[in-house]
Every structure is written in C-alpha cells, then in structure tokens.
Design a protein around this motif. Structure first.
Motif, PDB file in Angstrom:
ATOM      1  N   UNK A  60      46.488  34.141  44.074  1.00 60.40           N
ATOM      2  CA  UNK A  60      45.858  35.278  43.416  1.00 60.40           C
ATOM      3  C   UNK A  60      44.343  35.106  43.400  1.00 60.40           C
ATOM      4  N   UNK A  61      43.618  36.188  43.604  1.00 60.63           N
ATOM      5  CA  UNK A  61      42.160  36.145  43.651  1.00 60.63           C
ATOM      6  C   UNK A  61      41.560  35.519  42.402  1.00 60.63           C
ATOM      7  N   UNK A  62      42.148  35.797  41.248  1.00 62.39           N
ATOM      8  CA  UNK A  62      41.589  35.282  40.006  1.00 62.39           C
ATOM      9  C   UNK A  62      41.730  33.766  39.878  1.00 62.39           C
ATOM     10  N   UNK A  63      42.650  33.183  40.621  1.00 56.80           N
ATOM     11  CA  UNK A  63      42.870  31.745  40.497  1.00 56.80           C
ATOM     12  C   UNK A  63      41.917  30.923  41.349  1.00 56.80           C
ATOM     13  N   UNK A  64      41.512  31.449  42.514  1.00 57.17           N
ATOM     14  CA  UNK A  64      40.635  30.637  43.373  1.00 57.17           C
ATOM     15  C   UNK A  64      39.541  31.429  44.087  1.00 57.17           C
ATOM     16  N   UNK A  65      39.480  32.759  43.831  1.00 60.63           N
ATOM     17  CA  UNK A  65      38.455  33.612  44.446  1.00 60.63           C
ATOM     18  C   UNK A  65      38.519  33.573  45.970  1.00 60.63           C
ATOM     19  N   UNK A  66      39.682  33.261  46.512  1.00 61.32           N
ATOM     20  CA  UNK A  66      39.833  33.161  47.954  1.00 61.32           C
ATOM     21  C   UNK A  66      40.169  34.498  48.596  1.00 61.32           C
ATOM     22  N   UNK A  67      39.966  34.578  49.916  1.00 55.42           N
ATOM     23  CA  UNK A  67      40.241  35.788  50.677  1.00 55.42           C
ATOM     24  C   UNK A  67      41.251  35.497  51.777  1.00 55.42           C
ATOM     25  N   UNK A  68      41.893  36.550  52.278  1.00 57.84           N
ATOM     26  CA  UNK A  68      42.828  36.431  53.395  1.00 57.84           C
ATOM     27  C   UNK A  68      42.408  37.413  54.485  1.00 57.84           C
TER      28      UNK A  68
END
Length: 399
Positions: free
Chosen positions: A295-303
C-alpha cells in the motif's frame, strides 16, 4: 459568510473561541506525550473570575448565566472537548472531505484547504442550485508544509483539521498547535480518509457520517445532518439490489496515476477509510489485497505497467483523474493505454474496464455522486439512485 459586519460581538466571541482552543491544545499535548489528563476550567468559572474583578457580585452572576446559556461543547478525538460561546462564522478545512460536509450543511465554502486542486467542486454540477467558487479558497499547503503565519492572516473561528496531521505531515510542532489554538482559534478534526498512518493508531477513526455529525454539532446544524442521514439511508436501500452477488463482483485495483499518459502508479489497498466508502458500499473486491504489492501509505512506493500486468485486475480504477470529464479521460488516459505495448495487454484495458476511481476526499455530497457514477459504470445501474433535488433542498435549508 462575510468576514465583517459583526464587530460588536467579535471581541467576546473570539475570546471564547480562543479559550476552546486552549483546551484543545492541552488535550492534544497530553495525548502525544502520553501523560495522563490535563487541568481544565469551565467557561462559566473563567467568565465569573473576570467579571468579579470589575463588577458587582450581582452583575457577575447575571453575565455568567448569560454566557453559560449561549456556550456549547463538542468533542472529537484527538483534540478532546472544544467549547464555543457562539456558532463559528469563518473556518478552514484540511481537505475536501470536511469542506464538502460544510457545503452539505449550507455553510459558505471554507476560506482555505490544504490543496484546493483535490477538492473537486465539479461534483456539485450534479446538484441543482449548489455551487462553490473554488477560486476564493486559499491553498494552505506549500513546498515546506503548511505555513503558520497564514493562519493569523485568515483569522478564522475554527480550524477543521486533525492537529496530529500537521504534527506528522505539515512540519508543525506542539508549540505551533498550541499557539494557533490560543491566539487564533481551536482545531477540530480527525484524519479518517485513510487508515494507513502509523501515527493515528493510538486514537479512533470516524466514519464519514460520524465525522459529519460532529461538524453539524459545531455549526449547530443538526437538522441538516439528520436530513442527509435519511437521504443516505434511502440511497443505500436503492443501491443494495444493484450490487451483484459475492461471486459476481469485479476485482479491482485502485491506483493513483495522474496526467494524460501515466506510466507510474501509487497503489492503494482498500480499507475502511472514508476515501474508500464508495468502493466498500459497492462491495468491490480488492485485486491488490492478496498480492505482494505494498500500500502507498506503508512505503510510498510506486508500480509500473509490468507489475499491474502480473496482477492483471478485472477492473482498473485510477485516482488523480477527477478533473477530467469521462470523455476527456477516454480520449487521453485510456487512449494512451490502448496504444501502450504493455498496458494494452491488461484485461481491464482490453475489456474497456478502466475508470476514474473517485475522489480521495469524500463528503456526503461527493460520496453520493461518485458512488452513483460507479454503480452505473461497474454494475450498469440505469437510473440515478439518489434524489439530487432533495440534496439541494437540504443544502439550501428547505427541510
């Protein structure tokens, strides 16, 4: 509402709103540091102390009784109880969720929100005789967070925002919160659009209508809240037969992808936050929930498209596209995906099941509009499921 024309009571009204802010700051600091309890003084006691120094005992008793009868208190976590001596006339909201609640209550638009670009006032086009001029709303969030001095400039009666959001995302200190609470006006709010913030784990979240009821109490417009609650109940009853049975509901991936040709996406796991209320009401299955995508909120990562193709959801729901009309979305984003080497392989693209996901920040009006829109696109609902004229009547006070 106008910012002038009430100078006769401004001093007294502001003093009491400031006092309420002092209570908020004390409760917030206790909650953040883990200390137990805080010392408080009732409003009538404070007024009596002031009056005793300047008036006779009889005059003191009269003034205290008058002020006590006008004042009221509303509580919300994490700020605790806030006392008002009269109904606030000016306000700011941290996001479009609270802003939309205020419009639903028939208030003037807030003087400022964090990011006006994410407060999608075009939804009001679906409601007769309801509109908001967004050009009058000040953007409070800048490159360095939320600037403190602008709060003095606006000088509003109440700040409808979760102060812990400012502490953790807005680069404020506890001293900043206390300063604005006591020198300008109290904070009143809770960040409930997402359930993904670690700093929110120590205090409760509110559903959209729980938060809406709290704001109605602040502005003393409980009658409008009750009317909206009835509209919402009728809408849910109309929606129920439209939603397919469990095994027939689509599996959707919710991602943020802005611009006309997005190739990088921020994934969201559907939770109980208010930003997902429409998807929960529609009982959409979460295509990302059982995958390794974070989830974005957990690691601010993108796909990217390659990762989405590995998941290959039946439906792709894009956030960050609400400023576009359906036709604009089709002619830009979807057209781009259909001609993209990888994106064109997605089942959702091939089956024309790529849609705008709805706003990140939802209030009672925007939630009705986006839920109704997705009921039509996902489930082929052939008629509007809520009474737009009734919504207009409530907003305009025709209860």
């Amino acid at each position: 509402m106008a910012n002038d024309g009430h100078s006769g009571r401004e001093s007294t009204r502001r003093e009491y709103l400031q006092y309420g802010g002092a209570v908020v700051a004390g409760g917030l600091l206790a909650g953040c540091t883990g200390s137990g309890g805080s010392e408080t003084t009732t409003e009538s006691e404070a007024e009596t102390t002031t009056a005793t120094a300047t008036e006779t005992a009889a005059e003191t008793e009269t003034e205290t009784t008058t002020e006590a009868s006008e004042s009221y208190s509303v509580s919300i976590e994490p700020v605790g109880e806030v006392t008002f001596d009269s109904v606030p006339e000016t306000w700011i909201a941290n996001n479009g969720s609270w802003a939309d609640m205020g419009i639903a209550l028939g208030l003037d638009a807030p003087m400022g929100v964090w990011l006006p670009g994410r407060y999608h006032t075009q939804y009001y086009d679906e409601i007769p005789d309801v509109s908001v001029d967004k050009s009058s709303i000040r953007q409070l969030w800048g490159d360095s967070g939320v600037g403190k001095e602008q709060f003095y400039d606006m000088n509003v009666d109440v700040h409808v925002a979760d102060p812990n959001f400012l502490l953790n995302r807005g680069q404020w200190s506890e001293g900043d919160i206390e300063e604005i609470s006591t020198q300008v006006g109290p904070f009143f709010g809770n960040s409930s659009f997402s359930r993904g913030y670690a700093w929110h784990e120590d205090y409760r979240y509110y559903s959209l209508y729980e938060a809406f009821e709290k704001l109605a109490q602040v502005f003393q417009r409980e009658d409008r809240f009750e009317a909206f609650e009835q509209v919402h109940e009728e809408f849910q009853a109309n929606l129920a037969p439209v939603v397919p049975a469990q095994g027939e509901r689509p599996s959707a991936a919710v991602v943020w992808g802005g611009g006309d040709e997005p190739e990088e996406f921020y994934p969201y796991i559907i939770d109980e936050g208010t930003s997902f209320k429409h998807l929960n009401d529609l009982k959409v299955n979460d295509a990302l929930a059982t995958t390794d995508v974070k989830d974005f909120y957990s690691n601010r990562g993108a796909v990217d498209f390659e990762t989405l193709l590995e998941v290959d959801p039946e439906v792709l729901l894009l956030r960050g596209q609400e400023a576009k009309s359906r036709e604009e979305f089709q002619n830009t984003v979807i057209s781009f995906m259909e001609n993209h080497e990888v994106a064109s392989e997605l089942t959702a693209v091939q089956n024309d099941d790529v849609y705008r996901a709805g706003a990140l920040y939802q209030g009672p009006i925007t939630n009705l509009v986006v839920t109704d829109r997705l009921a039509q696109t996902l489930y082929d609902a052939d008629e509007r499921l809520f009474d737009a004229q009734r919504v207009s009547d409530i907003v305009n006070g025709n209860l």
